[in-house]
Design an enzyme around this catalytic site. Structure first.
Site, PDB file in Angstrom:
ATOM      1  N   HIS A  48      71.925  58.151  38.624  1.00  0.00           N
ATOM      2  CA  HIS A  48      72.687  57.296  37.716  1.00  0.00           C
ATOM      3  C   HIS A  48      73.210  56.051  38.428  1.00  0.00           C
ATOM      4  O   HIS A  48      73.262  54.976  37.842  1.00  0.00           O
ATOM      5  CB  HIS A  48      73.857  58.100  37.130  1.00  0.00           C
ATOM      6  CG  HIS A  48      74.569  57.408  36.013  1.00  0.00           C
ATOM      7  ND1 HIS A  48      74.066  57.357  34.732  1.00  0.00           N
ATOM      8  CD2 HIS A  48      75.736  56.726  35.981  1.00  0.00           C
ATOM      9  CE1 HIS A  48      74.904  56.685  33.960  1.00  0.00           C
ATOM     10  NE2 HIS A  48      75.918  56.288  34.695  1.00  0.00           N
ATOM     11  N   HIS A  94      75.487  57.014  27.531  1.00  0.00           N
ATOM     12  CA  HIS A  94      76.438  58.109  27.734  1.00  0.00           C
ATOM     13  C   HIS A  94      75.864  59.338  27.053  1.00  0.00           C
ATOM     14  O   HIS A  94      76.483  59.957  26.195  1.00  0.00           O
ATOM     15  CB  HIS A  94      77.828  57.753  27.203  1.00  0.00           C
ATOM     16  CG  HIS A  94      78.894  57.890  28.244  1.00  0.00           C
ATOM     17  ND1 HIS A  94      80.140  58.375  27.988  1.00  0.00           N
ATOM     18  CD2 HIS A  94      78.882  57.629  29.581  1.00  0.00           C
ATOM     19  CE1 HIS A  94      80.862  58.385  29.098  1.00  0.00           C
ATOM     20  NE2 HIS A  94      80.112  57.936  30.077  1.00  0.00           N
ATOM     21  N   GLY A 529      70.905  46.042  32.361  1.00  0.00           N
ATOM     22  CA  GLY A 529      70.351  47.264  31.803  1.00  0.00           C
ATOM     23  C   GLY A 529      70.823  48.505  32.520  1.00  0.00           C
ATOM     24  O   GLY A 529      71.702  48.469  33.382  1.00  0.00           O
TER      25      GLY A 529
END
Length: 736
Positions: A48, A94, A529
């Site tokens: 992430h 999310h 992005g």
């Protein structure tokens, strides 16, 4: 948790680090890490935060243009929109948190992306989203839909920013792993953009905003792991948001930015205090030293490990000009927010964490930030599917009934129930609300504005990732063209499965290549992005979903086009070539029950040429309405225009040489529907199209309260509206 805990292989695995990555840590620091250091590496080296599986391929995306002020690598992208103004925007996911705790997962997704934008010095003016849920029949889907929509509305409405657009789709491949992609757009002065790069040695590092708690610990690590049946147990890793605190943080930050005190600023998002401090230091080639005893906490006895990995919301980190501390503190006290000097910049290139007089972590900062592992993972290309001959498919029902069924199906049914829960009018500048091709938001008092959209067609990306990636960009481009905007740049959210599987990695690689080719051809660069990988449950990945958020400039918001039929007796023109492409189409999946065939190819030169032609029609005031053709083809576009204007139409002619079902439901690209006031204007436009080499066909006229197609019984708008409007409210109410 204390620093003297033994680091075992099991503990390393729990932190999402593989044995070879742990060995790399040992080689880097020459000793066994403390528990706090292990947590820091876990946070910074997960997928992430580090993009370790995608960085290699993201370099292929075009990121520059004369109007691009800041491309990828900062909190958000920035483009010059003229008149001394800049548009700041980004999209982020999310996904995992929203599946575990839908309300807070979605709410904090909105909060996080808003911080990314106002960290750059911009005032947020709009948010959008893109949502993907599992099959409506899945036992969790109804609960997830209700919770996510409530979370987005609850945070955005309370913060005071309009939610102006988005998309929602359903597919069984998202049953165990939904997607919640949030996009925020803000406006700043082009010469007043703030960045995360720290400068100067000995400058104070200041903690701002809400207090630190134990919520969200390991949130970034959890977002970089696949799910299994125990996903519910990860609920403690979901953050809790407070939109009212975030509104105060916005105003306090903006006031402080005007004083000239801010050298660098970074929001505390994924991996919290760790990532924000490391990124600021690494970007500025500086070291960072933090004293955790000075961090405002809302819980007692928090360890260094917990404080460094907490993802409590509504927090910022700044490097301030020396001597400006008192002035800055007074501003934050006025807004009722915490302000604490918790460290300083150094010239050591080390990331040093102290607590209770002890050193809890001492690590090389560049290796943490810029030199995370980079993988060239093996990948395979998705096998090509054969094209489907439209004449080989026998319809299972008449075309009129097929239109009604599609318009009432989960993907096509009206999403009014969703966007009526969002305040899309707050701030008073929303010119075109949700439900059209793109939202239009006025800038100040006008006349200029922005056109905003989010789009992707996952079933195309599953069938052919390269063409699907191209189509996602082309669709966003068409959406902006269709309302009268000039496409300027995109942000993207690349949602994929496990990159350690060559087939899923291939989907990512070829989608990126498709995105890149389309962005280059359409002069539509990528400026920001997010990559979200490991979106899978029990080994089954989601459909590849590279969501594209597009931004365009509108010169005069009073001259935009909408998709609604405006008046009876107007002429309907189809712009673009129709070949009746049914492969991977919505009609084939929903009516024929077949998810197969190659998706429609995307001719980027045609997209550019047809887009320019449509733009000229709108700017000249000749098009009374405009709608791009996408899912469901011509039939669905006609139905949507009719319902939007509460005005029927009689179609006398369809594209020739095709079965009617292929002409109506084929999903050929680079196509638009426009209406013009009279036959003389229609004739002029047809001549202009012919001379420009743009395919154009007169279909029929608007009027009445029925949609009539060649060889079909008329469809009453009342029947169409009932099918279209009833499904979603009935579904969430548990009636179906």
């Amino acid at each position: 948790m204390q620093n003297n805990i033994a680091i075992t292989p099991e503990l390393v695995a729990q932190h999402g680090l593989k044995p070879d990555e742990y060995k790399r840590i040992l080689d880097l620091i020459g000793r066994e890490p403390t528990l706090t250091e292990l947590g820091i590496f876990s946070a910074m080296w997960n997928e992430h935060c580090s993009y370790k599986s995608s960085r290699l391929h993201l370099k292929e995306l075009p990121t520059k243009a004369p109007w691009v002020i800041q491309g990828p690598g900062e909190n958000a992208g920035v483009i010059d929109i003229g008149d001394g103004l800049a548009c700041v925007f980004k999209m982020e996911s999310h996904n995992h948190p929203s599946y575990i705790e839908p309300y807070q997962g979605a709410a904090t997704g909105v909060g996080g992306i808003l911080r990314d934008v106002f960290t750059m010095g911009a005032r947020p003016i709009a948010t959008l989203n893109a949502l993907r849920f599992g099959s409506p029949d899945h036992p969790k889907t109804r609960h997830l839909v209700s919770g996510v929509v409530a979370g987005i509305g609850g945070y955005g409405n309370s913060f005071g920013v309009p939610t102006v657009g988005g998309q929602m789709g359903f597919h069984t491949r998202y049953d165990g792993n939904i997607l919640v992609n949030a996009m925020a757009v803000g406006i700043a002065k082009a010469d007043e953009i703030f960045y995360a790069k720290a400068t100067g040695v000995g400058n104070p590092i200041v903690y701002l905003g809400s207090k630190t708690g134990r919520d969200g610990i390991h949130g970034a690590t959890m977002a970089s792991a696949a799910f299994d049946d125990a996903a519910e147990e990860k609920r403690p890793t979901v953050q809790v948001g407070d939109p009212f605190a975030e509104k105060l943080l916005l105003e306090a930050c903006r006031e402080l930015m005007q004083t000239g005190a801010v050298i660098a600023i970074q929001d505390m998002g994924a991996a919290g205090l760790t990532s924000s401090a490391v990124e600021m230091g690494a970007k500025g080639d500086l070291g960072i030293e933090l004293d955790l005893d000075k961090v405002p906490c809302r819980e007692t006895g928090m360890t260094a490990y917990e404080m460094m990995l907490s993802e409590s919301q509504e927090r910022m980190l700044m490097v301030l000009q020396p001597g400006k501390e008192k002035e800055a503190e007074a501003i934050f006290i006025k807004w009722g927010l915490d302000f604490a000097i918790i460290g300083k910049t150094t010239d050591t290139l080390r990331f040093v964490i102290k607590q209770h007089g002890e050193v809890m972590a001492d690590l090389p900062i560049k290796e943490l930030g810029d030199q995370a592992p980079l993988y060239d993972r093996p990948f395979v290309e998705t096998p090509k599917r054969p094209a489907i001959d439209p004449k080989s498919v026998t319809p299972l029902m008449g075309n009129a009934n097929a239109i009604v069924k599609l318009m009432g199906s989960p993907d096509f049914a009206s999403k009014r129930w969703v966007w009526e829960q969002y305040d899309h009018l707050i701030l008073g500048n929303t010119v075109q609300s949700p439900g059209g091709d793109a939202a239009v938001v006025r800038l100040g008092d006008g006349p200029r504005g922005l056109a905003l959209t989010s789009d992707v067609t996952p079933r195309y990306c599953e069938a052919d990732p390269f063409e699907g990636g191209k189509q996602a960009v082309a669709e966003a481009y068409r959406n902006i063209i269709a309302v009268g905007g000039t496409p300027r740049a995109i942000t993207d959210n690349l949602n994929f499965g496990n990159p350690e599987r060559p087939d899923y990695m291939g989907q990512l690689v070829y989608c990126i290549r498709g995105l890149g080719d389309a962005c280059k051809a359409l002069d539509f660069p990528v400026v920001s992005g997010n990559v979200s990988l490991y979106n899978e449950t029990n080994g089954r990945g989601i459909l590849p979903t590279p969501t594209v958020g597009g931004v365009g400039v509108v010169d005069d918001v009073s001259k935009t086009a909408t998709l609604a039929f405006k008046a009876a007796g107007e002429f309907i023109l189809l712009i673009g070539e129709t070949k009746g492409w049914l492969g991977s189409s919505a009609w084939l999946a929903t009516i024929a029950g077949r998810e197969e065939g190659a998706p429609p190819p995307v001719d980027l030169e045609a997209e550019k040429k047809h887009g320019a032609f449509i733009s000229s029609l709108i700017q000249d005031g000749h098009a009374t309405s405009c709608h791009d053709l996408s899912d469901g083809g011509l039939a669905i576009a006609l139905a949507e225009m009719a319902l939007a204007g509460n005005m029927g139409a009689k179609i006398d002619k369809l594209p020739e040489g095709l079965p009617n079902h292929a002409a109506l439901f084929g999903e050929d690209q680079a196509r638009y529907l426009v209406t013009v006031k009279d036959q003389a204007m229609a004739a002029i436009i047809l001549r202009r199209a012919s001379s420009a080499g743009v395919p154009a066909l007169m279909l029929g006229k608007t009027g009445g309260q029925e949609l009539t197609l060649p060889g079909e019984s008329p469809i009453s708008l009342e029947r169409l509206k009932k099918a279209h409007e009833d499904w979603l409210p009935s579904y969430v109410a548990g009636e179906i």
